[in-house]
Design an enzyme around this catalytic site. Structure first.
Site, PDB file in Angstrom:
ATOM      1  N   ASP A  36      37.429  -1.439 100.130  1.00  0.00           N
ATOM      2  CA  ASP A  36      36.317  -0.525 100.404  1.00  0.00           C
ATOM      3  C   ASP A  36      35.352  -0.855 101.544  1.00  0.00           C
ATOM      4  OD1 ASP A  36      37.543   0.071  98.062  1.00  0.00           O
ATOM      5  OD2 ASP A  36      35.728   0.367  96.909  1.00  0.00           O
ATOM      6  N   GLU A  90      36.910 -10.100  88.895  1.00  0.00           N
ATOM      7  CA  GLU A  90      37.381  -9.172  89.927  1.00  0.00           C
ATOM      8  C   GLU A  90      37.659  -9.923  91.236  1.00  0.00           C
ATOM      9  OE1 GLU A  90      34.485  -6.103  90.415  1.00  0.00           O
ATOM     10  OE2 GLU A  90      35.813  -4.767  91.535  1.00  0.00           O
TER      11      GLU A  90
HETATM   12  C1  GLC Z   1      37.129  -1.219  93.797  1.00  0.00           C
HETATM   13  C2  GLC Z   1      38.208  -1.772  94.719  1.00  0.00           C
HETATM   14  C3  GLC Z   1      39.414  -0.863  94.730  1.00  0.00           C
HETATM   15  C4  GLC Z   1      39.878  -0.673  93.307  1.00  0.00           C
HETATM   16  C5  GLC Z   1      38.739  -0.155  92.421  1.00  0.00           C
HETATM   17  C6  GLC Z   1      39.104  -0.123  90.956  1.00  0.00           C
HETATM   18  O1  GLC Z   1      36.646  -0.034  94.285  1.00  0.00           O
HETATM   19  O2  GLC Z   1      37.697  -1.937  95.998  1.00  0.00           O
HETATM   20  O3  GLC Z   1      40.414  -1.373  95.530  1.00  0.00           O
HETATM   21  O4  GLC Z   1      40.956   0.177  93.249  1.00  0.00           O
HETATM   22  O5  GLC Z   1      37.642  -1.008  92.536  1.00  0.00           O
HETATM   23  O6  GLC Z   1      39.449  -1.378  90.499  1.00  0.00           O
END
Ligand code: GLC
Length: 453
Positions: free
Chosen positions: A177, A419
């Protein structure tokens, strides 16, 4: 010393705990969401990584994750980034996207309006490899038409210059992102006036504390409020155009030939071809042609001046010379020469001299962007390590792959399935009990044979 990761009691503990995380994140419909609270809906590439982990012990559940994604496919072939789960947050989240305003959307599902990295073919094949020959063929037949339609859509709609590289229209499509190349592009290409005003009046500092995600994670470990507002503003522009690629690309808020995405797609095309061969199908010329051109297509993203791979701005046709982990993903694509692969491996090992004890950082520590706990601007992510490990193995860098596997398992073994992690000291960050961290740890443990370490 010969040590088998599989027989290591510690890894057995990791395995058991990882399976518990996936169970904890399973909805009553049998969908495994990325994390409770923060990410309550099914997410495209998350589900693929989750299915890869599950393929090691629960094939039915792994297949279910993929099949529900494919069911939500849009009429034009796009597989959406999010499939909304019913429940409390459903209305609000669905309303942000309003996928039904797009005539090409799937009328039966509320979804996001863009896509995410194409890990589907990889997940399908990982599952297929665990099935008997006849069950594998059956499985491939059941998913092939949807997969093919997705890959075709990518090239038909997203490669208007016929360069063999697809263009992304929002940073969220890359999955990384707020990595520097994406944020830099948003800033240069499109910054609505109201965002500048918010920045000037420092209004974002007020919002910092009332952000929805701050309920779950220290907001300083997420993207900044200004970044979040820019991402949202870019999404509104897409929504206004009813997610119509052609119209969006006439004056895009963001358009790049993204390195990570194209590396994953190049690999996915190879896997699609393997699927087709298994069930005696012939790939259409459009995809065959992209497979033949893979190496030269990717080579367009090699910057001779800096001897590095970069994403390219679609509108201005220029490299986005900002640092990010994407630079290493060509290893996973498999479409680079062994010599180039060696260069990439050298750059991974060079992190050791920069204080990185837990590679691979999403941004190099000597960059001015680097924040060790800052989302995609420094931390180590398990899915990126998994992709790099896979690439290392494919080019025969087995020792490097084993070392990175150990370091990756140390991160989750010491802290749990967070994460992301601080690459300098391994401290955990982001949301706890994150599904892909658990799923990919399972995969790493189950697929690492007795090794000489
Ligand atoms: C965040 C990450 C993305 C992922 C999402 C859900 O937005 O950047 O890559 O898919 O979380 O885990």
């Amino acid at each position: 010393m010969t040590k088998s990761l599989l027989l290591d009691t510690n890894n057995q503990n990791i395995l058991a705990a990882a399976k518990q995380v996936l169970t904890y994140n399973t909805t009553s419909e049998g969908i495994i969401i990325p994390a409770q609270g923060l990410y309550p809906h099914q997410v495209l590439w998350d589900s693929c990584f989750i299915a890869i982990g599950l393929s090691n012990y629960n094939l039915k559940l792994a297949q279910k994750q993929i099949l529900t994604l494919l069911k939500a496919q849009w009429l034009n072939g796009m597989i959406p980034n999010i499939v909304f789960s019913p429940g409390l947050r459903y209305w609000l989240d669905r309303h942000i996207w309003r996928s039904r305003i797009a005539p090409q959307s799937n009328p039966n599902f509320a979804t996001g309006g863009i896509t995410q990295p194409p890990m589907l073919a990889e997940a399908v094949v990982r599952i297929g490899n665990k099935l008997t020959t006849s069950k594998r063929k059956q499985w491939y037949r059941s998913v092939y038409p949807a997969l093919l339609a997705y890959h075709e859509w990518l090239y038909i709609e997203r490669d208007p210059k016929n360069r063999g590289l697809v263009t992304l229209i929002h940073p969220w499509e890359t999955g990384l992102d707020n990595t520097p190349p994406l944020i830099a592009t948003l800033r240069h290409q499109h910054e609505p006036r109201w965002i500048n005003l918010v920045t000037r009046l420092k209004l974002d500092k007020l919002a910092d504390h009332i952000r929805f995600d701050a309920k779950y994670v220290d907001y300083r470990q997420r993207n900044s409020t200004i970044e979040a507002l820019s991402l949202y503003a870019a999404l509104r522009r897409l929504r206004k155009q009813k997610y119509n690629t052609q119209r969006i690309l006439e004056k895009p808020p963001f358009a790049i030939e993204d390195l990570t995405y194209n590396c994953i797609l190049i690999r996915a095309n190879e896997l699609l071809s393997e699927i087709a061969k298994t069930i005696n199908e012939t790939l259409p010329p459009l995809i065959k042609n992209r497979i033949i051109r893979a190496e030269s297509s990717l080579d367009q993203l090699w910057d001779n001046d800096q001897s590095e791979y970069f994403s390219r701005n679609f509108t201005w046709d220029s490299f986005i010379r900002e640092p990010s982990i994407a630079a290493l993903l060509p290893l996973y694509s498999g479409a680079v020469s062994p010599l180039r692969a060696l260069e990439l491996v050298k750059s991974i090992t060079s992190f050791e001299n920069k204080g990185v004890n837990f590679p691979v950082p999403s941004v190099p520590p000597d960059s001015s962007w680097f924040k060790p706990m800052g989302y995609w601007q420094g931390p180590t992510w398990i899915n990126m390590n998994w992709l790099i490990i896979d690439g290392l193995k494919r080019y025969g860098f087995n020792r490097q792959a084993e070392l990175l596997t150990r370091k990756t398992l140390d991160l989750v073994g010491n802290n749990g399935f967070y994460e992301y992690f601080n690459p300098l000291n391994g401290n955990p960050a982001g949301i706890a009990n994150f599904s892909w961290s658990a799923a990919l740890a399972i995969d790493l443990i189950m697929n690492t044979k007795a090794t000489e370490l």
